[in-house]
Scaffold this motif. Structure first.
Motif, short mmCIF file in Angstrom:
data_model
loop_
_atom_site.label_atom_id
_atom_site.label_comp_id
_atom_site.label_asym_id
_atom_site.label_seq_id
_atom_site.Cartn_x
_atom_site.Cartn_y
_atom_site.Cartn_z
N ASP A 2 42.23 31.75 40.29
CA ASP A 2 43.39 31.87 41.14
C ASP A 2 43.07 32.36 42.64
OD1 ASP A 2 44.92 30.89 39.33
OD2 ASP A 2 45.79 32.58 38.68
N ARG A 3 41.96 32.82 42.69
CA ARG A 3 41.16 33.52 43.84
C ARG A 3 40.52 32.58 44.74
NH1 ARG A 3 37.93 37.27 42.89
NH2 ARG A 3 38.11 37.58 40.55
N PRO A 56 34.81 33.14 45.24
CA PRO A 56 36.24 33.41 45.34
C PRO A 56 36.61 34.47 46.34
CG PRO A 56 35.49 34.23 43.32
CD PRO A 56 34.38 33.39 43.91
N ALA A 111 42.55 39.66 47.91
CA ALA A 111 43.62 38.93 47.57
C ALA A 111 44.83 39.80 47.46
CB ALA A 111 43.29 38.37 46.03
N GLN A 171 38.95 40.77 45.00
CA GLN A 171 40.01 41.11 44.47
C GLN A 171 40.72 41.89 45.61
OE1 GLN A 171 41.58 40.75 41.87
NE2 GLN A 171 40.22 40.34 40.12
N VAL A 224 49.64 35.24 40.36
CA VAL A 224 49.41 36.33 41.07
C VAL A 224 50.47 37.19 41.08
CG1 VAL A 224 48.73 36.74 43.30
CG2 VAL A 224 47.89 34.71 42.42
N VAL A 226 43.50 39.62 39.65
CA VAL A 226 44.00 38.08 39.83
C VAL A 226 42.59 37.57 39.17
CG1 VAL A 226 44.44 36.27 41.06
CG2 VAL A 226 45.30 38.29 41.71
N PHE A 254 44.49 29.55 46.28
CA PHE A 254 45.14 30.79 46.67
C PHE A 254 46.15 30.24 47.74
CE2 PHE A 254 45.90 35.14 48.58
CZ PHE A 254 46.21 35.76 47.36
#
Length: 511
Positions: free
Chosen positions: A143-144, A355, A361, A358, A169, A139, A149
């Motif tokens: 977007d994180r 953020p 998320a 990974q 996502v 992602v 999110f």
């Protein structure tokens, strides 16, 4: 227990693991349950002296026990009173995304002391987390960002940006997540825990699950009831199998309203000095709402990161700060800085400079979207957000907003677990009355589902997490006594504020 497991029922925000954080690929193995574990000293900074770590291969797919495996990081702090030892106590982390290995590293000694050395204290990093085989959806960093999110609506309530992000996502997870991501479920975490139990050579486990860890604990107790010894569920959510995480998110709106008066009283206390926000507690709420609305119209900028302080960043900071009184100063300083005159950059620290990782998320999306099917009609989320914003302005519709699950490619491989009253009566629930994440009314649903299997100890306190956390001597003593002796309150009880000497008479359950 102050640890990452308390950060959120639905999102772990920091990393803490004894084992390496390197991704370990799935590999074939001849036996899914080794006869023993290769324990070695943990190398993570601040690990309690004597803490050991190991790796446990478990089936990627339990329907194919001879197939590929994933590696699960585990840890142990042995009893310091071998003659008094009665078993093994598992710390089940929250999240999804919390590290049980990290909890043992940070809290193992405190837990061992509170339980008088009668247990080996152990933890597990769920698949995808910490030192276990990792998960990654690829992602984008944008977007994180947490405030994105979590799909906070725009100031006018529009969720179109959140819809587009949720779709991106979900598509990234479908492209990049692979079999590991598809294996992330609460039921598989329960199976991994049972594999750990077997590898330890234990007939039964005792456990303390916190936040999302209470749901993991409840699912394990439903799937393997004969393998449970003394079971503590600390800060539980509604286990309704038709909604699961969607219901947990939705309940956060009321939970924030329940917890806010504690913050307001704190913020109006003359003892706060420069952090004091108002002369009267009743003035704090309108102040906060007006400030958030002003930042919606005219955001400020953080000097340290260049990120914007919007109304939603302020709301997010408040929602997270309600978890723990020690975080109150963070949102108070943010409010004071935002109310200061001028248009220049803010020198107060950005509360969300980086953020989500990974892994955080991917694990969040994987578990909550694989556990149960979510509605796919975008208009249903639009209606829910509009109603939620009107009823609960502190959270402005975020808890009812859309998630990647609305666009998830794969349907759940299994039906979600229904928690029932069938099983041994060996569960103690403990819950704050003003929990900002898992409201007391949700815990009552868990209590109702468990029936006579459980007793509920309610605590007249705010914050998320109870045992060894709120400073309430009554609840700390009751949980520790249960773990050491097996003695539970005869019925549902209430611990008053200010650490009374003993639980009060049975509390009335609300509908």
């Amino acid at each position: 227990m102050r640890s990452r497991s308390r950060n959120s029922l639905l999102l772990a925000l920091s990393a803490a693991a004894c084992a390496t954080a390197l991704t370990v690929p799935a590999h074939a193995a001849s036996t899914p349950h080794p006869g023993g574990l290769d324990w070695r000293p943990c190398t993570a900074e601040n690990s309690a002296p004597g803490t050991e770590c190991a790796t446990l291969p478990v089936p990627l797919d339990y329907r194919k026990p001879g197939g590929p495996t994933v590696d699960i990081a585990v840890s142990r702090l042995r009893s310091d009173r071998p003659k008094a030892r009665r078993g093994t106590l598992l710390l089940i982390a929250g999240g999804p995304g919390g590290s049980g290995v990290g909890d043992v590293a940070q809290q193992g000694e405190k837990v061992r002391k509170a339980t008088k050395g009668v247990y080996d204290v152990v933890g597990i990093d769920p698949r995808g987390v910490g030192g276990s085989t990792g998960a990654d959806c690829g992602v984008s960093a944008d977007d994180r960002q947490l405030v994105d999110f979590r799909a906070w609506p725009r100031p006018d309530g529009d969720i179109s940006e959140g819809v587009a992000r949720a779709r991106r996502v979900a598509e990234a997870c479908a492209r990049n997540g692979g079999d590991v991501l598809r294996s992330l479920t609460t039921r598989n975490e329960a199976r991994d825990i049972d594999s750990f139990r077997k590898a330890l050579g234990e007939d039964k486990l005792s456990a303390v699950g916190v936040s999302y860890g209470t749901y993991v604990g409840a699912v394990y107790a439903q799937m393997f009831p004969e393998r449970t010894d003394r079971w503590v569920l600390d800060s539980s959510a509604d286990p309704d199998p038709t909604r699961v995480a969607r219901g947990w998110l939705a309940n956060m709106s009321q939970a924030a309203e329940d917890a806010f008066p504690d913050f307001a009283r704190w913020a109006a206390d003359p003892a706060r000095g420069e952090e004091r926000l108002a002369e009267r507690a009743e003035d704090v709420r309108p102040m906060f709402l007006a400030l958030a609305a002003e930042l919606d119209r005219k955001p400020r900028t953080f000097k340290d990161t260049g990120h914007r302080l919007t109304g939603n960043v302020l709301r997010q900071s408040l929602q997270m700060s309600l978890y723990d009184r020690e975080r109150y100063p963070t949102v108070a300083r943010l409010m004071r800085a935002a109310r200061s005159g001028g248009d220049g950059p803010l020198t107060v620290a950005d509360p969300y400079p980086e953020p989500l990782s990974q892994r955080d998320a991917a694990v969040f999306a994987g578990v909550v979207c694989n556990d149960v099917a979510w509605p796919r009609d975008v208009s249903s989320y639009e209606r829910a957000v509009a109603a939620d914003r009107a009823r609960y302005p502190l959270t402005a519709g975020m808890p009812a907003s859309i998630t990647p699950c609305a666009f998830w490619k794969d349907r759940p491989a299994e039906k979600p677990t229904r928690i029932t009253s069938q099983g041994p009566s060996n569960i103690l629930m403990v819950q704050n009355l003003r929990d900002p994440s898992t409201p007391h009314r949700g815990a009552l649903k868990m209590r109702e589902a468990l029936g006579d299997r459980a007793r509920l100890l309610s605590v007249d306190a705010g914050g998320h997490g109870v045992w060894l956390d709120t400073g309430n001597a009554c609840s700390d003593r009751a949980v520790s006594r249960f773990l050491v002796t097996g003695q539970r309150p005869a019925g549902d009880t209430l611990c008053k504020a200010e650490a009374p000497e003993s639980p009060e008479a049975p509390a009335q359950r609300s509908k």
